[in-house]
Write an enzyme that holds these catalytic residues in place. Sequence first.
Site, PDB file in Angstrom:
ATOM      1  N   HIS A  56      52.175 136.035 174.202  1.00  0.00           N
ATOM      2  CA  HIS A  56      51.446 135.376 172.948  1.00  0.00           C
ATOM      3  C   HIS A  56      50.321 134.610 173.576  1.00  0.00           C
ATOM      4  O   HIS A  56      50.616 133.514 174.116  1.00  0.00           O
ATOM      5  CB  HIS A  56      52.403 134.609 172.066  1.00  0.00           C
ATOM      6  CG  HIS A  56      53.470 135.284 171.543  1.00  0.00           C
ATOM      7  ND1 HIS A  56      53.398 135.787 170.304  1.00  0.00           N
ATOM      8  CD2 HIS A  56      54.655 135.529 172.131  1.00  0.00           C
ATOM      9  CE1 HIS A  56      54.682 136.413 170.081  1.00  0.00           C
ATOM     10  NE2 HIS A  56      55.535 136.257 171.067  1.00  0.00           N
ATOM     11  N   PHE A  57      49.287 135.065 173.870  1.00  0.00           N
ATOM     12  CA  PHE A  57      47.998 134.169 174.394  1.00  0.00           C
ATOM     13  C   PHE A  57      47.243 133.455 173.527  1.00  0.00           C
ATOM     14  O   PHE A  57      46.382 132.702 173.669  1.00  0.00           O
ATOM     15  CB  PHE A  57      47.090 134.992 175.319  1.00  0.00           C
ATOM     16  CG  PHE A  57      47.607 135.539 176.606  1.00  0.00           C
ATOM     17  CD1 PHE A  57      48.982 134.928 177.336  1.00  0.00           C
ATOM     18  CD2 PHE A  57      47.389 136.508 177.372  1.00  0.00           C
ATOM     19  CE1 PHE A  57      49.608 135.255 178.238  1.00  0.00           C
ATOM     20  CE2 PHE A  57      47.668 136.746 178.619  1.00  0.00           C
ATOM     21  CZ  PHE A  57      49.038 136.334 179.031  1.00  0.00           C
ATOM     22  N   ARG A  58      47.708 133.616 172.211  1.00  0.00           N
ATOM     23  CA  ARG A  58      47.245 132.624 171.342  1.00  0.00           C
ATOM     24  C   ARG A  58      45.841 132.539 170.825  1.00  0.00           C
ATOM     25  O   ARG A  58      45.568 131.641 170.055  1.00  0.00           O
ATOM     26  CB  ARG A  58      47.629 130.911 171.655  1.00  0.00           C
ATOM     27  CG  ARG A  58      49.024 130.774 172.381  1.00  0.00           C
ATOM     28  CD  ARG A  58      49.868 131.060 171.206  1.00  0.00           C
ATOM     29  NE  ARG A  58      51.384 130.557 171.370  1.00  0.00           N
ATOM     30  CZ  ARG A  58      52.597 130.825 170.769  1.00  0.00           C
ATOM     31  NH1 ARG A  58      52.568 132.047 169.707  1.00  0.00           N
ATOM     32  NH2 ARG A  58      53.632 130.412 170.959  1.00  0.00           N
ATOM     33  N   HIS A 167      61.276 142.599 166.497  1.00  0.00           N
ATOM     34  CA  HIS A 167      61.755 141.366 166.673  1.00  0.00           C
ATOM     35  C   HIS A 167      63.018 141.214 165.734  1.00  0.00           C
ATOM     36  O   HIS A 167      62.802 141.247 164.572  1.00  0.00           O
ATOM     37  CB  HIS A 167      60.898 140.090 166.542  1.00  0.00           C
ATOM     38  CG  HIS A 167      61.499 138.781 166.385  1.00  0.00           C
ATOM     39  ND1 HIS A 167      61.029 137.653 167.196  1.00  0.00           N
ATOM     40  CD2 HIS A 167      62.686 138.374 166.033  1.00  0.00           C
ATOM     41  CE1 HIS A 167      61.783 136.564 166.961  1.00  0.00           C
ATOM     42  NE2 HIS A 167      62.759 136.827 166.369  1.00  0.00           N
ATOM     43  N   ASP A 279      57.985 137.331 176.947  1.00  0.00           N
ATOM     44  CA  ASP A 279      57.715 136.647 175.767  1.00  0.00           C
ATOM     45  C   ASP A 279      57.042 135.354 175.702  1.00  0.00           C
ATOM     46  O   ASP A 279      57.507 134.381 175.410  1.00  0.00           O
ATOM     47  CB  ASP A 279      59.376 136.664 174.799  1.00  0.00           C
ATOM     48  CG  ASP A 279      59.081 135.878 173.356  1.00  0.00           C
ATOM     49  OD1 ASP A 279      57.667 136.457 172.787  1.00  0.00           O
ATOM     50  OD2 ASP A 279      59.918 135.709 173.000  1.00  0.00           O
TER      51      ASP A 279
HETATM   52  C1  NCD Z   1      57.040 133.164 169.542  1.00  0.00           C
HETATM   53  C2  NCD Z   1      55.954 132.342 169.370  1.00  0.00           C
HETATM   54  O1  NCD Z   1      55.921 131.219 169.466  1.00  0.00           O
HETATM   55  O2  NCD Z   1      54.941 132.867 168.948  1.00  0.00           O
HETATM   56  N1  NCD Z   1      58.297 132.357 169.406  1.00  0.00           N
HETATM   57  C3  NCD Z   1      59.481 132.425 170.189  1.00  0.00           C
HETATM   58  O3  NCD Z   1      60.316 131.973 169.894  1.00  0.00           O
HETATM   59  N2  NCD Z   1      59.611 133.802 170.647  1.00  0.00           N
HETATM   60  C4  NCD Z   1      57.272 134.100 168.080  1.00  0.00           C
HETATM   61  C5  NCD Z   1      58.222 135.002 168.190  1.00  0.00           C
HETATM   62  O4  NCD Z   1      58.098 136.084 168.904  1.00  0.00           O
HETATM   63  O5  NCD Z   1      59.339 135.029 167.797  1.00  0.00           O
HETATM   64 ZN    ZN Z   2      59.372 137.766 169.268  1.00  0.00          ZN
END
Ligand code: NCD
Ligand code: ZN
Length: 415
Positions: A56-58, A167, A279
């Site tokens: 997740h590079f946001r 997920h 992740d």
């Molecule tokens: C992820 C996130 O912060 O984007 N958080 C996590 O706890 N893994 C979202 C997700 O993939 O559940």
């Molecule tokens: Zn996830």
Amino acid sequence: MKVISGKFFYNDEIKEIDVGIEEGKIVEIKKHIVTEERYEFPEGVIIPSMVDMHVHFREPGYTWKEDFESGSLSALHGGVTFYIDMPNTNPPTNSLENFILKYNLAKSKSYVDFGIAYLLDNKVEKNIEDIVTSFKIYMSETTNVKPLNPLIIPEITKDITKNITVHAEWPECIKKYEENSLNDHDKNRPETCEIKAVRFLVNNVDGKIHIAHVSSPDSVDIALAKKFTTEVTPHHLFLNKNMQLGAFGKVNPPLRSEHVSGMLLEYLSSGIIDVVASDHSPHSPEEKENFNLAPSGLPGVETSMPLLLMEMKRGNISLNRLVKVVSENPGKLLNIKKGKIELGYDADFVIFHLSSEKRIKAKNLHYKCGWTPFENMDAIFPDYVFIRGEMAIKKGEEIINPGYGKYYPENEFLK
Ligand code: NCD
Ligand code: ZN
């Protein structure tokens, strides 16, 4: 022809060979190739670099946590030369327009190659499937996503042939009691929630599903019944809920007991779990201050391969399995020619030295969030990294620029 010469892990053994490269691809593998352009590595072992299926590079929307430049630079230093960015951004990646917005951001900023996962919460058109790299389904509520009704999953996945990562936590199983510790978080979202979700998928979905970040050996056992593939994160392997991490260990699915993490490592090294993905889900330290309010998620893209190389050095996973789970299997699932030393594949390699063991320190990593849950753990970082035949890390320093990264799969529409 450009030739890289050294001790390659090739066909399940370490061999002194020459690998010939043209236009970024492996075109020759021989004992000796005559050439004028040779990179010799008498020391160290050369393996395919990591294909990280889950980061997740946001960007867009949450760039105080990370962005494509900082995230992909971190990836590069951790030996990751391809990643899939997840769709829970703002706006989410759930329309062609939002996909193109993210594609342009990543293309101009990414150091390493990348793919984009599309949020699957509805039936999608074939033109969307042609363009995206992979799909993501969130069965439960998590950071920045609303859950979908699981009953529609069989219908919306039916005609898709590309990878679908799920997920898997069963929404109604999740409790919302106030939490003040990792133990409370585990109680609110116990292993049974994951098991229920995986069981639902096994009983109702006919196609192939990839289960993200498994946190329970039992859900892996169930997934096997339908030959679903499974992925585990380094935090579910090397961290547990009894560690004093506070909200810096709060993640979904939650960290479990040390016994469970040990079982997951055994499942991984014996060939039952298919993939390791980070992740990588960074949040700022301020956001993690109050346990109950803190968003779930941990950073990890820069430390996944280094932690696993260390585990290999300790004898807990073979080099053969390591290469399969971090490179070859994810490449295969995503249907891209990466993650393997074979003719026609991208020349993406890392060179590591077993002796260059280092303590993980957040200050030496490249994350915007400035912290890691793996602080002070031992790891082996790559000394050199090649992407499509181009040296990208030399003696631990990056020597390429943002924007080098290329999107996969190639698509006429995006030219
Ligand atoms: C992820 C996130 O912060 O984007 N958080 C996590 O706890 N893994 C979202 C997700 O993939 O559940
Ligand atoms: Zn996830």
